[in-house]
Design a protein around this motif. Structure first.
Motif, PDB file in Angstrom:
ATOM      1  N   ASP A 122       0.801  -1.226   0.000  1.00  0.00           N
ATOM      2  CA  ASP A 122       0.000   0.000   0.000  1.00  0.00           C
ATOM      3  C   ASP A 122       0.834   1.276   0.000  1.00  0.00           C
ATOM      4  O   ASP A 122       0.271   2.377  -0.011  1.00  0.00           O
ATOM      5  N   ASN A 123       2.160   1.156   0.008  1.00  0.00           N
ATOM      6  CA  ASN A 123       3.004   2.347   0.034  1.00  0.00           C
ATOM      7  C   ASN A 123       3.439   2.826  -1.345  1.00  0.00           C
ATOM      8  O   ASN A 123       4.111   3.846  -1.464  1.00  0.00           O
ATOM      9  N   TRP A 124       3.059   2.090  -2.389  1.00  0.00           N
ATOM     10  CA  TRP A 124       3.330   2.577  -3.743  1.00  0.00           C
ATOM     11  C   TRP A 124       2.339   3.680  -4.097  1.00  0.00           C
ATOM     12  O   TRP A 124       1.143   3.553  -3.836  1.00  0.00           O
ATOM     13  N   ASP A 125       2.842   4.732  -4.696  1.00  0.00           N
ATOM     14  CA  ASP A 125       1.969   5.808  -5.147  1.00  0.00           C
ATOM     15  C   ASP A 125       1.065   5.263  -6.251  1.00  0.00           C
ATOM     16  O   ASP A 125       1.550   4.799  -7.285  1.00  0.00           O
ATOM     17  N   PRO A 126      -0.263   5.305  -6.054  1.00  0.00           N
ATOM     18  CA  PRO A 126      -1.159   4.763  -7.082  1.00  0.00           C
ATOM     19  C   PRO A 126      -1.026   5.459  -8.430  1.00  0.00           C
ATOM     20  O   PRO A 126      -1.308   4.849  -9.467  1.00  0.00           O
ATOM     21  N   ARG A 127      -0.574   6.711  -8.455  1.00  0.00           N
ATOM     22  CA  ARG A 127      -0.418   7.392  -9.737  1.00  0.00           C
ATOM     23  C   ARG A 127       0.737   6.782 -10.539  1.00  0.00           C
ATOM     24  O   ARG A 127       0.669   6.720 -11.767  1.00  0.00           O
ATOM     25  N   VAL A 128       1.768   6.332  -9.855  1.00  0.00           N
ATOM     26  CA  VAL A 128       2.896   5.696 -10.543  1.00  0.00           C
ATOM     27  C   VAL A 128       2.507   4.297 -11.015  1.00  0.00           C
ATOM     28  O   VAL A 128       2.746   3.926 -12.166  1.00  0.00           O
ATOM     29  N   VAL A 129       1.887   3.515 -10.136  1.00  0.00           N
ATOM     30  CA  VAL A 129       1.488   2.154 -10.503  1.00  0.00           C
ATOM     31  C   VAL A 129       0.481   2.178 -11.641  1.00  0.00           C
ATOM     32  O   VAL A 129       0.658   1.511 -12.672  1.00  0.00           O
ATOM     33  N   ASP A 130      -0.583   2.951 -11.480  1.00  0.00           N
ATOM     34  CA  ASP A 130      -1.634   3.000 -12.499  1.00  0.00           C
ATOM     35  C   ASP A 130      -1.121   3.611 -13.800  1.00  0.00           C
ATOM     36  O   ASP A 130      -1.519   3.194 -14.895  1.00  0.00           O
ATOM     37  N   GLY A 131      -0.243   4.597 -13.675  1.00  0.00           N
ATOM     38  CA  GLY A 131       0.276   5.250 -14.865  1.00  0.00           C
ATOM     39  C   GLY A 131       1.088   4.298 -15.735  1.00  0.00           C
ATOM     40  O   GLY A 131       0.912   4.249 -16.957  1.00  0.00           O
ATOM     41  N   ILE A 132       1.955   3.521 -15.119  1.00  0.00           N
ATOM     42  CA  ILE A 132       2.756   2.576 -15.884  1.00  0.00           C
ATOM     43  C   ILE A 132       1.901   1.393 -16.327  1.00  0.00           C
ATOM     44  O   ILE A 132       2.052   0.875 -17.439  1.00  0.00           O
ATOM     45  N   ALA A 133       0.950   0.976 -15.474  1.00  0.00           N
ATOM     46  CA  ALA A 133       0.083  -0.152 -15.816  1.00  0.00           C
ATOM     47  C   ALA A 133      -0.880   0.171 -16.949  1.00  0.00           C
ATOM     48  O   ALA A 133      -1.484  -0.737 -17.524  1.00  0.00           O
ATOM     49  N   ALA A 134      -1.027   1.443 -17.292  1.00  0.00           N
ATOM     50  CA  ALA A 134      -1.884   1.804 -18.420  1.00  0.00           C
ATOM     51  C   ALA A 134      -1.360   1.196 -19.719  1.00  0.00           C
ATOM     52  O   ALA A 134      -2.137   0.923 -20.637  1.00  0.00           O
ATOM     53  N   ARG A 135      -0.044   0.944 -19.754  1.00  0.00           N
ATOM     54  CA  ARG A 135       0.536   0.387 -20.985  1.00  0.00           C
ATOM     55  C   ARG A 135       1.422  -0.822 -20.753  1.00  0.00           C
ATOM     56  O   ARG A 135       1.788  -1.500 -21.712  1.00  0.00           O
ATOM     57  N   ARG A 136       1.757  -1.100 -19.499  1.00  0.00           N
ATOM     58  CA  ARG A 136       2.652  -2.213 -19.215  1.00  0.00           C
ATOM     59  C   ARG A 136       2.092  -3.073 -18.080  1.00  0.00           C
ATOM     60  O   ARG A 136       1.407  -2.575 -17.191  1.00  0.00           O
ATOM     61  N   ARG A 137       2.392  -4.360 -18.104  1.00  0.00           N
ATOM     62  CA  ARG A 137       2.009  -5.244 -17.017  1.00  0.00           C
ATOM     63  C   ARG A 137       2.872  -4.928 -15.804  1.00  0.00           C
ATOM     64  O   ARG A 137       4.103  -4.941 -15.875  1.00  0.00           O
ATOM     65  N   VAL A 138       2.231  -4.626 -14.689  1.00  0.00           N
ATOM     66  CA  VAL A 138       2.927  -4.208 -13.469  1.00  0.00           C
ATOM     67  C   VAL A 138       2.664  -5.209 -12.352  1.00  0.00           C
ATOM     68  O   VAL A 138       1.522  -5.652 -12.151  1.00  0.00           O
ATOM     69  N   ILE A 139       3.713  -5.550 -11.615  1.00  0.00           N
ATOM     70  CA  ILE A 139       3.577  -6.444 -10.465  1.00  0.00           C
ATOM     71  C   ILE A 139       4.298  -5.812  -9.280  1.00  0.00           C
ATOM     72  O   ILE A 139       5.485  -5.499  -9.350  1.00  0.00           O
ATOM     73  N   THR A 140       3.545  -5.591  -8.201  1.00  0.00           N
ATOM     74  CA  THR A 140       4.116  -5.150  -6.932  1.00  0.00           C
ATOM     75  C   THR A 140       4.056  -6.321  -5.964  1.00  0.00           C
ATOM     76  O   THR A 140       3.138  -7.146  -6.049  1.00  0.00           O
TER      77      THR A 140
END
Length: 287
Positions: A54-72
């Motif tokens: 929960d400490n990842w900034d959602p704007r960074v996660v969602d922003g990159i996940a808009a075009r790339r598969r993201v795994i935290t």
């Protein structure tokens, strides 16, 4: 069937809503979240000291996940993941490799923030596993001031307690009007996920991480010239936790690196300047 319903685009799942999953890694359950496209080389996020999902900034996660598969994910002994937290950076890197292998990936991109800078150790141990690397707010083995992270962290935790503030205000952001405003906005964004929140890091795990960072700061410098992978080094120009000079040093020592420093940015400049960072990160990953 309702044709109108069939023609509607699929809902975009954000990091604030995506479910938490677990995977068995050598008998230990690791907690993780994934979102974004289901194809292509995934971007594995390696997080900072004391952080959980929960400490990842959602704007960074969602922003990159808009075009790339993201795994935290939570590494061993952190948050909802089982096991005991290692007290060396290399052991953390080996656990991350085992986690990536457990998910069945043969090649990944890495985004390492602060302690997550052990991404550079992952690529040293398993160069064929990694395609591209982003290193944010971090430094190399033996880097300037890394052995003082414990002192800086505890000092700012005490300062935060005395001023009734979250320590991230001091540790992660500058104390300029711009930095203070960015800190407030970031801390509000961290509250966007209201269901299925992660467990806070345990004190014992936090202490193990501090030992790992201190030991890493005393290690002999690694030969970064052997890492031929494309590397994007990012930081604020006023990082008080891991001095910005470490970012400049790493960018010079990697043969194929680019350096980006954000003005009036602190340790988590990628959160403070999330819009600019996401755009830069996607350009780098997709080049």
């Amino acid at each position: 069937m309702n044709v109108h319903q069939l023609s509607r685009p699929a809902a975009i799942i954000k990091h604030s809503d995506v479910p938490t999953k677990t995977v068995d890694v050598g008998g230990t359950k690791f907690a993780y979240r994934e979102l974004g496209p289901t194809t292509g080389v995934p971007v594995i996020f390696l997080t900072h000291l004391s952080a959980v999902l929960d400490n990842w900034d959602p704007r960074v996660v969602d922003g990159i996940a808009a075009r790339r598969r993201v795994i935290t994910f939570d590494n061993r002994g952190v948050g909802a993941s089982g096991g005991s937290t290692p007290n060396t950076v290399e052991a953390m890197a080996r656990d991350a490799i085992a986690f990536i292998r457990a998910l069945g990936f043969e090649q990944v991109d890495l985004l390492g923030l602060s302690l997550g800078g052990f991404a550079q150790v992952i690529v040293q141990l398993e160069p064929s596993l990694v395609r591209k690397i982003i290193l944010a707010g971090t430094g190399p083995a033996g880097g300037t001031g890394i052995d003082r992270v414990t002192f800086v962290t505890i000092f700012d935790m005490i300062r935060a307690a005395l001023t009734i503030k979250d320590p991230k205000n001091y540790l992660f952001f500058t104390q300029s009007p711009n930095g203070k405003k960015a800190a407030r906005a970031f801390l509000q964004r961290l509250k966007e996920r209201t269901n299925d929140r992660d467990k806070p890091i345990a004190l014992g795990a936090f202490n193990q991480q501090l030992k790992a960072v201190r030991a890493f700061g005393h290690e002999r410098p690694a030969d970064l010239s052997r890492i031929r992978h494309p590397v994007l080094v990012v930081n604020g120009d006023h990082d008080r936790m891991v001095p910005t000079s470490n970012s400049v040093d790493m960018a010079r020592r990697f043969p194929n690196a680019e350096l980006v420093l954000y003005e009036d940015g602190g340790h988590t400049a990628i959160f403070q300047y999330h819009g600019a960072f996401v755009e830069k990160a996607l350009d780098f990953l997709e080049a």
